[in-house]
Design a protein around this motif. Sequence first.
Motif, short mmCIF file in Angstrom:
data_model
loop_
_atom_site.label_atom_id
_atom_site.label_comp_id
_atom_site.label_asym_id
_atom_site.label_seq_id
_atom_site.Cartn_x
_atom_site.Cartn_y
_atom_site.Cartn_z
N LYS A 9 0.79 -1.23 0.00
CA LYS A 9 0.00 0.00 0.00
C LYS A 9 0.82 1.28 0.00
O LYS A 9 0.62 2.15 -0.82
CB LYS A 9 -0.92 0.01 1.23
N LEU A 10 1.74 1.37 0.94
CA LEU A 10 2.51 2.61 1.05
C LEU A 10 3.22 2.92 -0.25
O LEU A 10 3.18 4.03 -0.76
CB LEU A 10 3.53 2.47 2.19
N ASP A 11 3.87 1.89 -0.76
CA ASP A 11 4.63 2.07 -1.98
C ASP A 11 3.74 2.49 -3.14
O ASP A 11 4.11 3.31 -3.96
CB ASP A 11 5.33 0.75 -2.31
N PHE A 12 2.53 1.92 -3.18
CA PHE A 12 1.61 2.24 -4.26
C PHE A 12 1.28 3.72 -4.28
O PHE A 12 1.30 4.37 -5.33
CB PHE A 12 0.33 1.42 -4.09
N PHE A 13 0.98 4.27 -3.11
CA PHE A 13 0.58 5.67 -3.09
C PHE A 13 1.74 6.61 -3.32
O PHE A 13 1.58 7.66 -3.93
CB PHE A 13 -0.16 5.99 -1.78
N ILE A 14 2.91 6.22 -2.83
CA ILE A 14 4.10 7.01 -3.15
C ILE A 14 4.29 7.04 -4.65
O ILE A 14 4.54 8.08 -5.25
CB ILE A 14 5.36 6.41 -2.49
N GLY A 15 4.16 5.87 -5.25
CA GLY A 15 4.37 5.76 -6.68
C GLY A 15 3.36 6.57 -7.48
O GLY A 15 3.70 7.25 -8.44
N LEU A 16 2.10 6.51 -7.06
CA LEU A 16 1.06 7.25 -7.76
C LEU A 16 1.34 8.74 -7.71
O LEU A 16 1.30 9.44 -8.72
CB LEU A 16 -0.30 6.95 -7.11
N ALA A 17 1.67 9.20 -6.49
CA ALA A 17 1.99 10.61 -6.34
C ALA A 17 3.21 10.97 -7.18
O ALA A 17 3.25 12.01 -7.84
CB ALA A 17 2.25 10.93 -4.87
N ALA A 18 4.18 10.09 -7.17
CA ALA A 18 5.42 10.36 -7.90
C ALA A 18 5.18 10.44 -9.39
O ALA A 18 5.74 11.31 -10.07
CB ALA A 18 6.46 9.28 -7.60
N MET A 19 4.35 9.54 -9.93
CA MET A 19 4.09 9.56 -11.36
C MET A 19 3.41 10.85 -11.76
O MET A 19 3.73 11.47 -12.77
CB MET A 19 3.22 8.36 -11.76
N PHE A 20 2.44 11.24 -10.95
CA PHE A 20 1.74 12.48 -11.23
C PHE A 20 2.72 13.64 -11.19
O PHE A 20 2.75 14.50 -12.07
CB PHE A 20 0.62 12.68 -10.21
N LEU A 21 3.54 13.64 -10.13
CA LEU A 21 4.55 14.69 -9.95
C LEU A 21 5.51 14.73 -11.12
O LEU A 21 5.83 15.79 -11.65
CB LEU A 21 5.32 14.41 -8.66
N ASN A 22 5.97 13.55 -11.51
CA ASN A 22 6.93 13.45 -12.59
C ASN A 22 6.40 14.10 -13.86
O ASN A 22 7.06 14.91 -14.49
CB ASN A 22 7.25 11.99 -12.83
N ASN A 23 5.19 13.72 -14.22
CA ASN A 23 4.61 14.27 -15.43
C ASN A 23 4.32 15.76 -15.28
O ASN A 23 4.47 16.53 -16.23
CB ASN A 23 3.33 13.52 -15.79
N ALA A 24 3.88 16.14 -14.08
CA ALA A 24 3.61 17.56 -13.85
C ALA A 24 4.89 18.37 -13.96
O ALA A 24 4.88 19.48 -14.51
CB ALA A 24 2.98 17.76 -12.47
N MET A 25 5.99 17.79 -13.48
CA MET A 25 7.26 18.50 -13.56
C MET A 25 7.65 18.77 -15.00
O MET A 25 8.10 19.84 -15.36
CB MET A 25 8.36 17.67 -12.88
N ARG A 26 7.48 17.74 -15.85
CA ARG A 26 7.88 17.89 -17.24
C ARG A 26 7.01 18.96 -17.91
O ARG A 26 7.45 19.70 -18.76
CB ARG A 26 7.76 16.56 -17.96
N PHE A 27 5.77 19.02 -17.47
CA PHE A 27 4.91 20.06 -18.00
C PHE A 27 5.38 21.43 -17.50
O PHE A 27 5.38 22.41 -18.26
CB PHE A 27 3.47 19.79 -17.58
N LEU A 28 5.80 21.48 -16.24
CA LEU A 28 6.28 22.75 -15.69
C LEU A 28 7.46 23.30 -16.48
O LEU A 28 7.61 24.50 -16.63
CB LEU A 28 6.70 22.56 -14.24
#
Lengths: 262, 267
Positions: A26-45
Motif C-alpha cells: 500500500k505505502l509504496d503504491f501511493f508514493i508511486g502514484l503521487a510520484a508519477m503524477f509529480l513526474n509528469n507535472a514536472m515535465r509540464f512545468l
Amino acid sequence: MNGIIKYLKLYGIAGSNNLKSLLVYKLDFFIGLAAMFLNNAMRFLILVFIFNMVDKIKGWSFDQMLFFYGFSTMVTGLWHCFFINVISLPYYIRTGEFDRFLLRPVNLLFQITIDSLDEDGWGELLLGIALVIFACVRLGLPLWKLILLAPMAISGCAILIAISLLLSAVSFISIGGVPVMELMLKMFEFTKYPVNIFSQGLKIILSCVIPLGFVTFYPSMVFLGSNTLIYLTLVPLVSAAYFLVAYFVWNYSIKFYVSSGN
Amino acid sequence: MLRKFSGRLRLRAAFARIGFARNQVYAIATYINVLSAFLFVSIQYFLWKAVYENGVAGTYSFKEMLQYVLAAEMLSAFIHTGADRQIGIMVRTGSLAHVILKPVSFTEQIFFESLGVNLYRGLFVALPLLVCSVFAFGVEYHFGAFTLLRFAVLVGFAYIFIYLFELLLGLLSFFSVNTWGINSMKLAVITIFSGRVLPISAYPEKLRVAVDYLPFKLMYFAPLDYLIKGGDWAEVLVQECVWIVVMFFSVTFLQRALLKKMVIQGG
C-alpha cells in the motif's frame, strides 16, 4: 454481442486482480502514484518555464502547446495504463509462458494486453486529461468539440499500440531482448510537440513512415485547426489502417517464430 | 601488508571488470541506447531551435543550450550507479540479511561494479552520442584543458554523491518493500531538481532559490553550468563534499538501524 460481454468480463477480473496485487504494497503504491503524477507535472512545468522566456513557438501559443502536451500525455497515459504489456512478448516467449496464451480460446493480443495492467500510467493519464481540459478552457473551445476528445485519443492510442506491436515483433530476434520500452518512451517525446518544429525530412517520417504525428498533432488539429472535417475523417482512417497492418505483421511473425520450433 | 592491499585492489578491479563485461553481451541493447539518446537530443535540438527563433533573453544562448542538452544526455548515460536497484532486488528477494552480515563489503562491490558498467556506457553510449550529435547538429565545444579537468573532478565527486544517494534509496526500500514507488519519486525529483532537462538558471526566481538548497543540482546542473558558463569551481566542489558527508552519515545510520531491525526480526 456475447463475445464482447465475455471480453469485458475477463477485462474486469484481470484488472481487479492486478490492482489487488499492487495494493498489497500500500505505502509504496501511493508514493508511486503521487510520484508519477509529480513526474509528469514536472515535465509540464518545464514547458511553462520555457514559455517564461518566449511568447510563441513556431506560431503556436502557450495554450496551444499546452493542448499538444496534454493530449500527448493523455494518449501515452492510455497506452501505459492498458496496452503496455504488449512489449513483454519476448519475455513470455523466452520463459515459455507464451504457450498458455495459445491454449486458450481467447484472442491472443487481448490476453497479452490484460495480463498486466501497469499502474504507472494512471498518474500520466490523469495529468493528461487535466491538462487537456485546462487547455480547452483557456482556448475557449466549443463544448461539442470536447466530445471528440475520446475518439481522437483512442485513434492516437491505436498508433502507439501499432508501433509497440511492430517493435515487439522484431525484438525477440535478439537474445538479450531489446530495450523496447526505452525506445517507446523516446518516441513518445516526439508526440508532445507540433510536427512543424521539425525539419522537413523528419516531418515526412513522422507523418508517413512512423506516424507519430497522428498520435497527437493531427488529432489535435481537429480542435485547434480550421479544417476540422478533413482531419476528423483522415485521422481515424490512418490509425485504423496502420493498426491493422501492424496487427497482421505481428500475428504473422509470432506464428512464424513459434512454428519454427523455438 | 602490501600484498593484502594489492589483493583488495585487484578484487575491486575484478568487480569493475565484471560490470564492464556484463554489458558487452547486450550489443543490440547498446545500439538502441545510443539511438534513443540521439532521438532525445534531436527533439531538444528542434525544440530549442524553434524557441530561440524569436530571440530569447535567457542566461543561455542557443549554442550554450545545445551544449548543455547534449552534455546532460551524455552524463545521464554513465553517472547512475544502479545501487538503488541492486539493493532493492536484495530487499525483495530477502538476501539483504545474508549480505549485510558478510565480512566483505557489498557496498564496495556495488560501487566498483558500477564503475565498470559506467565505463562501458561512457565509451559505447556517450561517446557515439557525442559524435553523432556534433555531426548532425553542429554542436561545438571549446574548452581549455584545465576547465575540462576540473569538470571531470566535479563529475567524479557527483558520482560519489549519486552512489551514496542511490544506496540510501535502496536501503529505504526496505520499509516500503516494493521499489516502484521510491523509484518513481526518484525520477520525479531528478527531473526537476537536478537540471537534467533544463538548466536551473532558466527556472523562475523563487524556485531557483529553493532548488539551490537541495543537493540534486549537483548531479547535472552544477558541473554542467561550470563547464559551459564558468564560475566558481571550488564552491561547487565544497558543496559536493558537504553533501557527500551528509549522505555518508545517513547511509551509515540507516544501515545500522536496519541491521538492528533485522536482527530483532530474525532476518
